[in-house]
Design an enzyme around this catalytic site. Structure first.
Site, PDB file in Angstrom:
ATOM      1  CB  ILE A  12      -1.006  -0.012   1.195  1.00  0.00           C
ATOM      2  CG1 ILE A  12      -2.103   1.010   0.979  1.00  0.00           C
ATOM      3  CG2 ILE A  12      -0.318   0.208   2.521  1.00  0.00           C
ATOM      4  CD1 ILE A  12      -3.040   0.694  -0.160  1.00  0.00           C
ATOM      5  CG  ASP A  33       6.395  -6.577  -4.009  1.00  0.00           C
ATOM      6  OD1 ASP A  33       5.968  -5.649  -3.294  1.00  0.00           O
ATOM      7  OD2 ASP A  33       6.583  -7.740  -3.577  1.00  0.00           O
ATOM      8  CG  LEU A  50     -10.881  -2.877  11.024  1.00  0.00           C
ATOM      9  CD1 LEU A  50     -10.147  -4.149  10.637  1.00  0.00           C
ATOM     10  CD2 LEU A  50     -11.432  -2.977  12.437  1.00  0.00           C
ATOM     11  CB  VAL A 167      15.807  -4.672  -4.405  1.00  0.00           C
ATOM     12  CG1 VAL A 167      17.089  -3.891  -4.136  1.00  0.00           C
ATOM     13  CG2 VAL A 167      14.967  -3.983  -5.468  1.00  0.00           C
ATOM     14  CG  HIS A 219      -2.029  -8.324  14.719  1.00  0.00           C
ATOM     15  ND1 HIS A 219      -2.805  -8.303  15.846  1.00  0.00           N
ATOM     16  CD2 HIS A 219      -2.790  -7.788  13.735  1.00  0.00           C
ATOM     17  CE1 HIS A 219      -3.992  -7.793  15.549  1.00  0.00           C
ATOM     18  NE2 HIS A 219      -4.007  -7.475  14.277  1.00  0.00           N
ATOM     19  CE1 TYR A 247      -8.545  -5.941  13.383  1.00  0.00           C
ATOM     20  CE2 TYR A 247      -6.869  -5.595  15.054  1.00  0.00           C
ATOM     21  CZ  TYR A 247      -7.231  -6.050  13.807  1.00  0.00           C
ATOM     22  OH  TYR A 247      -6.285  -6.607  12.975  1.00  0.00           O
ATOM     23  CG  ASP A 537      12.879  27.241  20.326  1.00  0.00           C
ATOM     24  OD1 ASP A 537      13.054  26.005  20.387  1.00  0.00           O
ATOM     25  OD2 ASP A 537      12.332  27.897  21.236  1.00  0.00           O
ATOM     26  N   GLY A 551      22.416  25.716  21.892  1.00  0.00           N
ATOM     27  CA  GLY A 551      21.442  24.955  22.693  1.00  0.00           C
ATOM     28  C   GLY A 551      20.278  24.583  21.786  1.00  0.00           C
ATOM     29  CD  GLU A 636      20.701  27.614  29.749  1.00  0.00           C
ATOM     30  OE1 GLU A 636      21.616  27.588  28.885  1.00  0.00           O
ATOM     31  OE2 GLU A 636      19.505  27.463  29.462  1.00  0.00           O
ATOM     32  CE1 TYR A 638      24.797  24.076  28.763  1.00  0.00           C
ATOM     33  CE2 TYR A 638      25.071  26.410  29.229  1.00  0.00           C
ATOM     34  CZ  TYR A 638      24.335  25.377  28.695  1.00  0.00           C
ATOM     35  OH  TYR A 638      23.134  25.632  28.102  1.00  0.00           O
TER      36      TYR A 638
HETATM   37  P1  FAD Z   1       3.822  -4.389   2.658  1.00  0.00           P
HETATM   38  O1  FAD Z   1       2.431  -4.513   2.281  1.00  0.00           O
HETATM   39  O2  FAD Z   1       4.440  -5.525   3.429  1.00  0.00           O
HETATM   40  O3  FAD Z   1       4.648  -4.124   1.356  1.00  0.00           O
HETATM   41  C1  FAD Z   1       6.037  -4.211   1.305  1.00  0.00           C
HETATM   42  C2  FAD Z   1       6.393  -4.907   0.035  1.00  0.00           C
HETATM   43  O4  FAD Z   1       7.798  -4.863  -0.138  1.00  0.00           O
HETATM   44  C3  FAD Z   1       5.994  -6.338   0.014  1.00  0.00           C
HETATM   45  O5  FAD Z   1       5.091  -6.515  -1.045  1.00  0.00           O
HETATM   46  C4  FAD Z   1       7.289  -7.081  -0.202  1.00  0.00           C
HETATM   47  O6  FAD Z   1       7.131  -8.187  -1.048  1.00  0.00           O
HETATM   48  C5  FAD Z   1       8.152  -6.035  -0.835  1.00  0.00           C
HETATM   49  N1  FAD Z   1       9.574  -6.234  -0.623  1.00  0.00           N
HETATM   50  C6  FAD Z   1      10.227  -6.409   0.552  1.00  0.00           C
HETATM   51  N2  FAD Z   1      11.535  -6.539   0.348  1.00  0.00           N
HETATM   52  C7  FAD Z   1      11.731  -6.443  -0.986  1.00  0.00           C
HETATM   53  C8  FAD Z   1      12.886  -6.480  -1.809  1.00  0.00           C
HETATM   54  N3  FAD Z   1      14.102  -6.660  -1.287  1.00  0.00           N
HETATM   55  N4  FAD Z   1      12.723  -6.339  -3.139  1.00  0.00           N
HETATM   56  C9  FAD Z   1      11.487  -6.153  -3.681  1.00  0.00           C
HETATM   57  N5  FAD Z   1      10.371  -6.120  -2.927  1.00  0.00           N
HETATM   58  C10 FAD Z   1      10.491  -6.236  -1.602  1.00  0.00           C
HETATM   59  N6  FAD Z   1      -3.301  -1.630   9.168  1.00  0.00           N
HETATM   60  C11 FAD Z   1      -4.383  -0.843   9.207  1.00  0.00           C
HETATM   61  O7  FAD Z   1      -4.274   0.345   8.932  1.00  0.00           O
HETATM   62  N7  FAD Z   1      -5.603  -1.326   9.564  1.00  0.00           N
HETATM   63  C12 FAD Z   1      -5.759  -2.618   9.892  1.00  0.00           C
HETATM   64  O8  FAD Z   1      -6.873  -3.047  10.214  1.00  0.00           O
HETATM   65  C13 FAD Z   1      -4.652  -3.473   9.882  1.00  0.00           C
HETATM   66  N8  FAD Z   1      -4.774  -4.754  10.250  1.00  0.00           N
HETATM   67  C14 FAD Z   1      -3.718  -5.589  10.136  1.00  0.00           C
HETATM   68  C15 FAD Z   1      -3.903  -6.929  10.405  1.00  0.00           C
HETATM   69  C16 FAD Z   1      -2.875  -7.817  10.228  1.00  0.00           C
HETATM   70  C17 FAD Z   1      -3.099  -9.268  10.528  1.00  0.00           C
HETATM   71  C18 FAD Z   1      -1.610  -7.361   9.784  1.00  0.00           C
HETATM   72  C19 FAD Z   1      -0.474  -8.277   9.582  1.00  0.00           C
HETATM   73  C20 FAD Z   1      -1.426  -6.010   9.551  1.00  0.00           C
HETATM   74  C21 FAD Z   1      -2.462  -5.115   9.714  1.00  0.00           C
HETATM   75  N9  FAD Z   1      -2.322  -3.765   9.461  1.00  0.00           N
HETATM   76  C22 FAD Z   1      -3.400  -2.939   9.498  1.00  0.00           C
HETATM   77  C23 FAD Z   1      -0.991  -3.187   9.159  1.00  0.00           C
HETATM   78  C24 FAD Z   1      -0.831  -2.975   7.666  1.00  0.00           C
HETATM   79  O9  FAD Z   1      -1.190  -4.146   7.007  1.00  0.00           O
HETATM   80  C25 FAD Z   1       0.601  -2.645   7.321  1.00  0.00           C
HETATM   81  O10 FAD Z   1       1.097  -1.683   8.190  1.00  0.00           O
HETATM   82  C26 FAD Z   1       0.714  -2.147   5.887  1.00  0.00           C
HETATM   83  O11 FAD Z   1       0.068  -3.011   5.014  1.00  0.00           O
HETATM   84  C27 FAD Z   1       2.152  -1.985   5.480  1.00  0.00           C
HETATM   85  O12 FAD Z   1       2.203  -1.639   4.120  1.00  0.00           O
HETATM   86  P2  FAD Z   1       3.590  -1.607   3.350  1.00  0.00           P
HETATM   87  O13 FAD Z   1       3.321  -1.240   1.964  1.00  0.00           O
HETATM   88  O14 FAD Z   1       4.550  -0.795   4.122  1.00  0.00           O
HETATM   89  O15 FAD Z   1       4.147  -3.083   3.513  1.00  0.00           O
HETATM   90  N1  THG Z   2      18.613  27.039  27.035  1.00  0.00           N
HETATM   91  C1  THG Z   2      19.519  27.008  26.064  1.00  0.00           C
HETATM   92  N2  THG Z   2      19.215  26.635  24.806  1.00  0.00           N
HETATM   93  C2  THG Z   2      17.953  26.241  24.522  1.00  0.00           C
HETATM   94  C3  THG Z   2      16.959  26.280  25.503  1.00  0.00           C
HETATM   95  C4  THG Z   2      17.319  26.682  26.806  1.00  0.00           C
HETATM   96  N3  THG Z   2      17.647  25.837  23.263  1.00  0.00           N
HETATM   97  C5  THG Z   2      16.416  25.169  23.025  1.00  0.00           C
HETATM   98  C6  THG Z   2      15.288  25.821  23.777  1.00  0.00           C
HETATM   99  N4  THG Z   2      15.652  25.922  25.177  1.00  0.00           N
HETATM  100  C7  THG Z   2      15.089  27.188  23.232  1.00  0.00           C
HETATM  101  N5  THG Z   2      13.999  27.890  23.837  1.00  0.00           N
HETATM  102  C8  THG Z   2      14.113  29.094  24.463  1.00  0.00           C
HETATM  103  C9  THG Z   2      12.974  29.860  24.586  1.00  0.00           C
HETATM  104  C10 THG Z   2      13.041  31.132  25.153  1.00  0.00           C
HETATM  105  C11 THG Z   2      14.251  31.617  25.601  1.00  0.00           C
HETATM  106  C12 THG Z   2      15.380  30.825  25.534  1.00  0.00           C
HETATM  107  C13 THG Z   2      15.316  29.556  24.951  1.00  0.00           C
HETATM  108  C14 THG Z   2      14.367  32.998  26.129  1.00  0.00           C
HETATM  109  N6  THG Z   2      13.636  33.965  25.513  1.00  0.00           N
HETATM  110  C15 THG Z   2      13.645  35.341  25.936  1.00  0.00           C
HETATM  111  C16 THG Z   2      12.335  35.981  25.518  1.00  0.00           C
HETATM  112  O1  THG Z   2      11.637  35.415  24.690  1.00  0.00           O
HETATM  113  O2  THG Z   2      12.034  37.009  26.064  1.00  0.00           O
HETATM  114  C17 THG Z   2      14.787  36.110  25.360  1.00  0.00           C
HETATM  115  C18 THG Z   2      14.712  36.314  23.888  1.00  0.00           C
HETATM  116  C19 THG Z   2      15.669  37.357  23.379  1.00  0.00           C
HETATM  117  O3  THG Z   2      16.184  38.180  24.161  1.00  0.00           O
HETATM  118  O4  THG Z   2      15.876  37.335  22.157  1.00  0.00           O
HETATM  119  O5  THG Z   2      15.090  33.249  27.057  1.00  0.00           O
HETATM  120  O6  THG Z   2      16.505  26.679  27.746  1.00  0.00           O
HETATM  121  N7  THG Z   2      20.794  27.360  26.336  1.00  0.00           N
END
Ligand code: FAD
Ligand code: THG
Length: 806
Positions: A12, A33, A50, A167, A219, A247, A537, A551, A636, A638
């Site tokens: 899919i 595939d 589902l 592949v 599963h 389910y 940020d 930071g 701060e 360090y």
């Molecule tokens: P796949 O369908 O497995 O496709 C991957 C493909 O890659 C395969 O066809 C494989 O042959 C191919 N492939 C792998 N390696 C290679 C290679 N080296 N070269 C070429 N081809 C390759 N999800 C839901 O959302 N709802 C549900 O109700 C749900 N129920 C589920 C119930 C069961 C019993 C199971 C097992 C799963 C269920 N899922 C459900 C999960 C869902 O089926 C999967 O998450 C989804 O189908 C994954 O899709 P995909 O395309 O990533 O993988």
């Molecule tokens: N400390 C340090 N780095 C960081 C964070 C931290 N990086 C990631 C994250 N936290 C960044 N977030 C913020 C958010 C607000 C401020 C600092 C880091 C802050 N703001 C003042 C204000 O908005 O008034 C000053 C701004 C300015 O003067 O420009 O202090 O916690 N090291």
């Protein structure tokens, strides 16, 4: 010439990707595939399809919503609706929380009493349930048909689909993919290779030196024989009975049952073909009937009519689980052109494909994918041990009620700061985050509660939900920080050293603010993506002409920096988080506390706001930054890890006469919200411009050039903005992701929240329509209740900045 794209896997995901990529105009697409088209034998071939759209993640809900719309248009979706029932009071409350997510993300949802549930699904025993959550737009995807239809659309635009073509190797030269080699020895040239190989993806990744953190897991799925009570024409909703990990869907007059309650069974890929040899497909393991017994018993109780039939078909299907339940999407950093789109449910498949196609073709997405990014994992989280244990845990918890503040119970103690032993002595309650142990509050501060209460600080009672992973001690810690002084462990804050002749220019071009100030300056600045969305940020401290300390917010920033490093070697980037540590010393007494142990002048004149200095505390070399995310006077501080314990003890001793405390994350979070400071990934993401997020002040449009500037130049005023809301009732608490109502209509959602000791109310951030401004009244739904609140001007505490700048 157009890039040549090879997609591995025609499940899919691979077929949807081919459709979405060709739709964007790249038509040189080949999908391979190992199995036959389009019942390839992968997970898609037997997925019961589902689609429950509701998710705690806004992104996942949106990916699902797009999938529903698209499959509907392809005539591969049956909108039977979704029904989740509660058989316990906890689940009943949880369904209300889920309704909140649905409302917040724009999905229609209603709470129903038992009789209304039975009306929708007559097999239900009304006496067994407390009620349900009904989502009318949920339903059943016909997964293989949807794959085929999308493949047809792609083929019409020129894409090729080749079955029985495995592949075996991804070819590359000079750090770029050049093609793939198939089992029969053919080489197919390619500029882009996308691994959409489902649970085979980890193996393919390994072949190109990439960790794809997913674990194939079994599963159980069964089909009953005919149920006499059904005539086969009913369109019953898909049904979840999460209290029993179950389910259900109908197949005519038969019922399909899926079960997550059995023993987790990770699949060993080395033995896959042997283990699945007797089955119809390589994604099907032999059924394990004993494991299904509790499921059948619980099903008979919920749907008594099942007593008139029996299990007819059954297997253990295989699909991917990941450490946090999110997909794995992105491009290999060290092998340009190699992409992965794996661990994707049918539910999210078309949405994922649309987003990834844009990412591949345009270089960025319009939807926030940070939760699903291939590079979101910390180094330790890429270990096979961590991936296996946490993915197994994700299987176990798939239908569990997970508290927003619930942290991993294992593995723990993987990353501890040098202050860890002292924190334990003080009775720290630890949260886990990014594998770090982070004190949430300290039991040692319990006696402060009476003292601050005497000064008028309130300690409202909490309900059991908001009271979990929580202690009112945190209120005392926050209050104490604003009146005395506190030490916060800032070690988990991600930090990098950026150095070299090109460092200043590099940071200047990558970030929005002017960071090329004099050495000793610190600047708050933003990373934008090409759409002008906020990617992160940062604080950037210029320690020397060619040496900066940044930071940051986590591994995704390291990834972004790495991808943008100039190729000429003029900039060196190093993650120094693990080798260093940091204490935030903040509060009105901070200066009096630290000055006696520091040879430098710490006066406001001697060490100004947003300045950095390398100096000593006692005999410990430190870098001090006058920055405070809690919005108080202080630094701060360090040092390298080996000095950490000594630094903590020195500060603790120096603080004794000022009654210094250690304070935890809950206080930290509430203090930063009082101050109007945002937390990236929760309050804002790439979906928001700086202006919308209230961060326009950190953008220097007069700078000649920075990434994202062009888009901002022509940006419309934002339609939605991030606001601070104060709840009216002092005892009202929200935790994040609740829907916000204006004049009775859903208008937005809460991002983060904290109880403010200063104003004695819960404060939260919420995304709201721009016209909703300070003074306007809103309502927020919390579980089964609704609270009123008002938009406030920001920041709520210390708008004059008098506490920080003195
Ligand atoms: P796949 O369908 O497995 O496709 C991957 C493909 O890659 C395969 O066809 C494989 O042959 C191919 N492939 C792998 N390696 C290679 C290679 N080296 N070269 C070429 N081809 C390759 N999800 C839901 O959302 N709802 C549900 O109700 C749900 N129920 C589920 C119930 C069961 C019993 C199971 C097992 C799963 C269920 N899922 C459900 C999960 C869902 O089926 C999967 O998450 C989804 O189908 C994954 O899709 P995909 O395309 O990533 O993988
Ligand atoms: N400390 C340090 N780095 C960081 C964070 C931290 N990086 C990631 C994250 N936290 C960044 N977030 C913020 C958010 C607000 C401020 C600092 C880091 C802050 N703001 C003042 C204000 O908005 O008034 C000053 C701004 C300015 O003067 O420009 O202090 O916690 N090291």
């Amino acid at each position: 010439m157009q890039p040549r794209v090879v997609i591995i896997g025609a499940g899919i995901v691979g077929t949807a990707l081919a459709d979405e990529i060709t739709r964007l105009g790249w038509t040189e697409v080949t999908v391979l595939d190992r199995g036959p088209l389009f019942r390839t034998g992968g997970s898609t071939s037997h997925a019961p399809g589902l689609v429950f759209q509701t998710n705690s993640s806004k992104t996942m809900a949106e990916l699902a919503r797009y999938t529903v719309e698209k499959f509907g248009a392809l005539d591969a979706f049956d909108t039977v609706g979704g029904l989740e029932v509660a058989t316990t009071p906890e689940r009943w409350t949880e369904l209300h929380r889920r309704r909140g997510w649905a409302q917040a993300w724009g999905i229609e949802a209603e709470i129903l009493d038992p009789a209304a549930c039975v009306e929708l699904h007559p097999m239900l025993d009304a006496d067994r349930i407390l009620g349900g959550l009904h989502t009318p737009t949920d339903g059943l995807a016909a997964a293989v048909r949807a794959a085929e239809r999308q493949a047809d659309a792609a083929a019409d635009r020129g894409a090729r689909f080749i079955g029985y073509c495995e592949v075996v190797e991804v070819l590359s030269a000079h750090g770029r993919v050049t093609g793939v080699r198939t089992r029969d020895g053919q080489e197919l040239p390619a500029d882009i290779v996308v691994s959409a190989a489902g649970f085979w993806g980890a193996e393919l990744g390994r072949g190109v030196g990439l960790t794809v953190p997913l674990v194939p897991m079994a599963h159980q799925f069964v089909k009953t024989g005919a149920v006499p009570a059904l005539d086969g024409d009913e369109r019953l909703p898909i049904l979840r009975h999460q209290d029993a990990d179950l389910y259900y869907r109908t197949f005519g007059d038969r019922i399909g049952i899926g079960y997550y309650g059995h023993t987790p069974r990770p699949v060993d890929m080395e033995n896959l073909l042997r283990d699945t040899a007797g089955e119809a497909m390589p994604s099907m393991l032999p059924f394990t009937p004993a494991e299904f017994e509790p499921a059948w018993a619980a099903s008979l109780e919920l749907l008594p009519a099942l007593g008139d039939t029996a299990i007819d078909e059954a297997f253990d299907g295989i699909f991917s689980f990941t450490p946090d339940g999110f997909p794995i999407l992105g491009e290999h950093r060290d092998l340009a052109g190699f992409w992965v789109a794996e661990a994707v449910w049918v539910t999210h498949s078309a949405g994922v494909a649309r987003a990834v196609a844009r990412w591949i073709v345009d270089g960025s997405t319009d939807i926030d994918l940070h939760e699903a990014d291939l590079y979101r994992f910390e180094e330790a989280a890429r270990s096979p041990e961590f991936i296996r244990r946490t993915s197994v845990q994700a299987f176990v918890e798939v239908y569990d009620i997970i508290h927003p503040h619930q942290y991993r119970s294992e593995p723990r103690d993987v990353r501890t700061s040098p202050f860890h032993a002292r924190q334990r002595e003080l009775g720290a309650f630890f949260y886990e985050g990014a594998l770090w142990e982070r004190p949430a509050w300290y039991e040692a501060n319990a006696p402060l509660m009476d003292e601050v209460a005497a000064q008028g600080v309130a300690f409202p009672e909490r309900d059991s939900w908001s009271g979990a992973f929580y202690s009112p001690i945190s209120i005392a810690e926050a209050a104490w920080t604003r009146t005395h002084v506190a030490m916060f462990d800032m070690t988990p804050l991600t930090r990098y050293e950026v150095s070299g002749a090109g460092a200043a220019a590099f940071l200047q071009e990558l970030t929005t603010n002017d960071v090329a100030k004099k050495p000793g300056s610190v600047t708050y600045t933003l990373l934008l993506d090409a759409n002008g969305g906020v990617r992160s940020d940062l604080t950037v401290a210029r320690l020397e002409e060619n040496l900066f300390q940044v930071g940051a917010n986590g591994p995704l920033d390291f990834d972004w920096f790495t991808r943008h490093l100039p190729g000429d070697g003029s900039v060196a980037l190093r993650d120094i988080t693990g080798g260093t540590c940091c204490v935030g010393v903040w509060g009105p007494s901070a200066r009096e506390m630290v000055q006696p142990v520091c040879p430098d002048n710490l006066s406001h004149k001697g060490f100004g706001y947003f300045k950095a200095k390398r100096t000593y505390l006692g005999s410990i070399p430190v870098t001090m930054m006058r920055v405070s995310y809690v919005g108080e006077l202080g630094w701060e501080i360090y040092t390298s890890a080996e000095h950490g314990a000594a630094l903590w003890d020195l500060l603790w001793e120096a603080g004794r006469e000022h009654r210094v405390i250690a304070a935890g994350r809950i206080a930290f979070n509430s203090l930063r919200i009082e101050k109007g400071y945002r937390s990236w990934g929760t309050d804002m993401t790439t979906e928001h411009t700086p202006e919308a997020a209230g961060l326009g002040f950190a953008v220097r449009m007069s700078k000649p050039e920075f990434l994202g500037k062009k888009v901002l130049e022509s940006a419309e005023p934002p339609g939605r903005v991030l606001r601070t809301v104060m709840l009216d009732d002092p005892a009202a608490v929200v935790l994040g992701k609740e829907p916000v109502f204006v004049n009775g209509e859903v208008a937005g959602y809460v991002t983060s929240a904290g109880y403010s000791a200063t104003v004695g109310r819960t404060l939260c951030y919420a995304w709201l329509p721009a016209p909703v401004g300070p003074g306007d009244e809103v309502e927020i739904s919390y579980l089964t209740e609704r609270f009123t609140g008002r938009v406030r001007t920001e920041p709520v505490v210390d708008p004059e900045m008098a506490r920080i700048r003195r």
